[in-house]
Write a protein that holds these residues in place. Structure first.
Motif, mmCIF file in Angstrom:
data_model
loop_
_atom_site.group_PDB
_atom_site.id
_atom_site.type_symbol
_atom_site.label_atom_id
_atom_site.label_comp_id
_atom_site.label_asym_id
_atom_site.label_seq_id
_atom_site.Cartn_x
_atom_site.Cartn_y
_atom_site.Cartn_z
ATOM 1 N N ALA A 61 6.126 1.307 8.239
ATOM 2 C CA ALA A 61 6.347 -0.132 8.420
ATOM 3 C C ALA A 61 6.284 -0.527 9.895
ATOM 4 O O ALA A 61 5.811 -1.618 10.236
ATOM 5 C CB ALA A 61 7.696 -0.534 7.830
ATOM 6 N N GLU A 62 6.743 0.367 10.761
ATOM 7 C CA GLU A 62 6.705 0.088 12.202
ATOM 8 C C GLU A 62 5.277 -0.113 12.698
ATOM 9 O O GLU A 62 5.043 -0.850 13.660
ATOM 10 C CB GLU A 62 7.365 1.227 12.979
ATOM 11 C CG GLU A 62 8.888 1.266 12.851
ATOM 12 C CD GLU A 62 9.489 2.476 13.552
ATOM 13 O OE1 GLU A 62 8.709 3.245 14.181
ATOM 14 O OE2 GLU A 62 10.714 2.645 13.467
ATOM 15 N N GLN A 63 4.330 0.539 12.040
ATOM 16 C CA GLN A 63 2.937 0.442 12.469
ATOM 17 C C GLN A 63 2.369 -0.964 12.274
ATOM 18 O O GLN A 63 1.376 -1.329 12.900
ATOM 19 C CB GLN A 63 2.068 1.448 11.692
ATOM 20 C CG GLN A 63 2.498 2.899 11.845
ATOM 21 C CD GLN A 63 2.489 3.358 13.293
ATOM 22 O OE1 GLN A 63 1.513 3.153 14.020
ATOM 23 N NE2 GLN A 63 3.577 3.977 13.718
ATOM 24 N N VAL A 64 3.020 -1.756 11.405
ATOM 25 C CA VAL A 64 2.568 -3.140 11.193
ATOM 26 C C VAL A 64 3.607 -4.142 11.694
ATOM 27 O O VAL A 64 3.617 -5.311 11.305
ATOM 28 C CB VAL A 64 2.249 -3.398 9.699
ATOM 29 C CG1 VAL A 64 1.059 -2.571 9.259
ATOM 30 C CG2 VAL A 64 3.469 -3.125 8.812
ATOM 31 N N GLY A 65 4.506 -3.641 12.569
ATOM 32 C CA GLY A 65 5.434 -4.543 13.235
ATOM 33 C C GLY A 65 6.720 -4.835 12.499
ATOM 34 O O GLY A 65 7.464 -5.757 12.877
ATOM 35 N N ALA A 77 0.046 -9.602 2.531
ATOM 36 C CA ALA A 77 -0.937 -8.824 3.292
ATOM 37 C C ALA A 77 -0.288 -7.576 3.907
ATOM 38 O O ALA A 77 -0.867 -6.475 3.865
ATOM 39 C CB ALA A 77 -1.564 -9.679 4.385
ATOM 40 N N LEU A 78 0.914 -7.740 4.447
ATOM 41 C CA LEU A 78 1.619 -6.588 5.020
ATOM 42 C C LEU A 78 1.960 -5.566 3.943
ATOM 43 O O LEU A 78 1.814 -4.360 4.159
ATOM 44 C CB LEU A 78 2.898 -7.047 5.723
ATOM 45 C CG LEU A 78 2.749 -7.696 7.102
ATOM 46 C CD1 LEU A 78 4.119 -8.071 7.661
ATOM 47 C CD2 LEU A 78 2.050 -6.742 8.070
ATOM 48 N N LEU A 79 2.417 -6.038 2.804
ATOM 49 C CA LEU A 79 2.771 -5.131 1.719
ATOM 50 C C LEU A 79 1.560 -4.337 1.244
ATOM 51 O O LEU A 79 1.654 -3.137 0.977
ATOM 52 C CB LEU A 79 3.375 -5.918 0.551
ATOM 53 C CG LEU A 79 4.782 -6.488 0.774
ATOM 54 C CD1 LEU A 79 5.179 -7.391 -0.382
ATOM 55 C CD2 LEU A 79 5.791 -5.356 0.934
ATOM 56 N N THR A 138 9.748 -1.776 -3.375
ATOM 57 C CA THR A 138 10.777 -1.238 -2.480
ATOM 58 C C THR A 138 10.936 -2.127 -1.257
ATOM 59 O O THR A 138 12.060 -2.522 -0.890
ATOM 60 C CB THR A 138 10.416 0.191 -2.042
ATOM 61 O OG1 THR A 138 10.411 1.049 -3.186
ATOM 62 C CG2 THR A 138 11.406 0.722 -1.020
ATOM 63 N N PHE A 139 9.813 -2.477 -0.626
ATOM 64 C CA PHE A 139 9.888 -3.338 0.559
ATOM 65 C C PHE A 139 10.292 -4.763 0.199
ATOM 66 O O PHE A 139 10.986 -5.432 0.972
ATOM 67 C CB PHE A 139 8.551 -3.321 1.295
ATOM 68 C CG PHE A 139 8.335 -2.088 2.126
ATOM 69 C CD1 PHE A 139 9.070 -1.875 3.275
ATOM 70 C CD2 PHE A 139 7.392 -1.131 1.755
ATOM 71 C CE1 PHE A 139 8.888 -0.729 4.046
ATOM 72 C CE2 PHE A 139 7.198 0.012 2.514
ATOM 73 C CZ PHE A 139 7.959 0.212 3.664
ATOM 74 N N LEU A 185 0.687 4.247 3.100
ATOM 75 C CA LEU A 185 1.637 5.261 2.646
ATOM 76 C C LEU A 185 1.012 6.160 1.587
ATOM 77 O O LEU A 185 1.179 7.382 1.619
ATOM 78 C CB LEU A 185 2.898 4.600 2.089
ATOM 79 C CG LEU A 185 3.974 4.250 3.110
ATOM 80 C CD1 LEU A 185 5.046 3.361 2.496
ATOM 81 C CD2 LEU A 185 4.614 5.528 3.673
ATOM 82 N N TYR A 186 0.302 5.566 0.665
ATOM 83 C CA TYR A 186 -0.309 6.363 -0.400
ATOM 84 C C TYR A 186 -1.251 7.414 0.188
ATOM 85 O O TYR A 186 -1.220 8.585 -0.208
ATOM 86 C CB TYR A 186 -1.072 5.468 -1.370
ATOM 87 C CG TYR A 186 -1.693 6.228 -2.523
ATOM 88 C CD1 TYR A 186 -0.941 6.556 -3.644
ATOM 89 C CD2 TYR A 186 -3.030 6.641 -2.477
ATOM 90 C CE1 TYR A 186 -1.508 7.269 -4.700
ATOM 91 C CE2 TYR A 186 -3.590 7.358 -3.528
ATOM 92 C CZ TYR A 186 -2.824 7.659 -4.628
ATOM 93 O OH TYR A 186 -3.386 8.381 -5.666
#
Length: 250
Positions: A37-41, A96-98, A86-87, A105-106
Motif C-alpha cells: 500500500a505504501e507504494q501507492v501512497g 483505482a488504488l484498490l 480487506t482494504f 499483491l497477487y
C-alpha cells in the motif's frame, strides 16, 4: 503351501504439503499488505489490516471455498476480491488504488522475498531423493504455486504438483489424493504424505490408505493423536529415518 506373512510394499513416493510445511509467509499479512500500500501512497496500520484480512478471508473461505471454483471464480479473482475487501474495511475506497494494490499483491506474492523456506526443507528433500523416492506436491493452493516453488529453488525436487485450484477439489477431500495416486501410478501403500495439518494432511491422506506423517513443529498435538507415534515429526530432519523403516520392508 505356506506363503508366509504378506509384507507391506516399500515406499516409492513422498507427497508434500507446502505452506507451513516446506515454507511460510515471511511477514504477517498486515505487514506485507501495508508495504504494498505504501507504494501507492497509502499509510495504514498493519495490526488493523491484519485483523481486517482475517475477517475477510474467513468470510470468503466459507462463502467461496477453494477459490470459488464451484461458483465460477478462480484464484486470481478470489484473491483480488479478498484484498479489495480487506482494504475497504480499512477505509480505502479509491477503486483505482484498490485495483493497483490487489494486482500487485497477487503477482508479488510469487516472489521468493515474500516467503521463508524452513531450514530443514531443502536438505530433507535431497535426502529423500537420494533414497530413491520420487516426490510430488498435494497442496491447497492456487495456480501461483509452481512459480513460488521455482522462485524459492524448490520446484526441481518434484515430479508433479497438484493444487486445489487446478484439481477443483481441496484437502481434506479424498478426491485430491485420488488424483495424486493416479499421477504416482502406485498403490496408496507405496506412498507417504507429509503435512502440518492434522485433518487436511494427516487424517485425509490416511483415509485413502496413504502413510500420513504429521509435521508438528510447534508441538500442538499429543503423541496419542498420531498412530503410529513415529508418524508425528517435530522437524523434517526426523523424516528420512522414518521413511527408511518403510523402505526396508518387503
Amino acid at each position: 503351501m505356506n506363503l508366509g506373512v504378506m509384507r507391506a510394499p516399500p515406499l516409492r513416493w513422498v507427497l508434500w504439503d507446502v505452506k507451513d510445511t516446506l515454507l511460510k509467509v515471511r511477514l504477517s499479512v498486515g505487514d506485507q499488505y501495508c508495504r504494498e500500500a505504501e507504494q501507492v501512497g497509502l499509510s495504514l496500520n498493519p495490526v488493523k489490516v491484519n485483523s481486517a484480512f482475517r475477517q475477510v478471508y474467513k468470510s470468503y473461505s466459507n462463502r467461496y471455498p477453494n477459490y470459488g471454483i464451484a461458483q465460477g471464480l478462480n484464484g486470481h479473482m478470489w484473491w483480488t476480491a479478498v484484498v479489495r475487501d480487506t482494504f475497504d474495511l480499512c477505509g480505502v475506497q479509491d477503486t483505482a488504488l484498490l485495483q493497483t494494490v490487489s494486482h500487485n499483491l497477487y503477482h508479488n506474492f510469487c516472489n521468493a522475498e515474500n516467503w521463508e523456506v524452513f531450514d530443514d526443507s531443502k536438505t530433507v528433500l535431497e535426502v529423500c531423493a537420494s533414497l530413491g523416492l520420487k516426490l510430488g506436491v498435494v497442496s491447497n493452493f492456487d495456480k501461483r504455486l509452481e512459480t513460488i516453488l521455482k522462485s524459492c529453488d524448490l520446484l526441481s525436487h518434484f515430479s508433479f504438483l497438484i493444487t486445489s485450484e487446478d484439481a477443483s477439489v481441496a484437502k481434506p477431500s479424498p478426491r485430491i489424493f485420488e488424483q495424486a495416486l493416479q499421477k504416482c501410478g502406485a498403490s496408496a501403500a507405496e506412498i507417504a504424505h507429509v503435512g502440518d495439518h492434522y485433518v487436511k494432511d494427516y487424517l485425509a491422506s490416511r483415509s485413502v490408505g496413504i502413510h500420513g506423517f504429521l509435521l508438528d513443529r510447534d508441538n500442538k498435538y499429543e503423541q496419542s493423536d498420531v498412530v503410529p507415534k513415529e508418524h508425528r515429526l517435530s522437524s523434517l530432519e526426523e523424516l528420512p529415518l522414518r521413511l527408511q523403516q518403510h523402505l526396508n520392508r518387503g
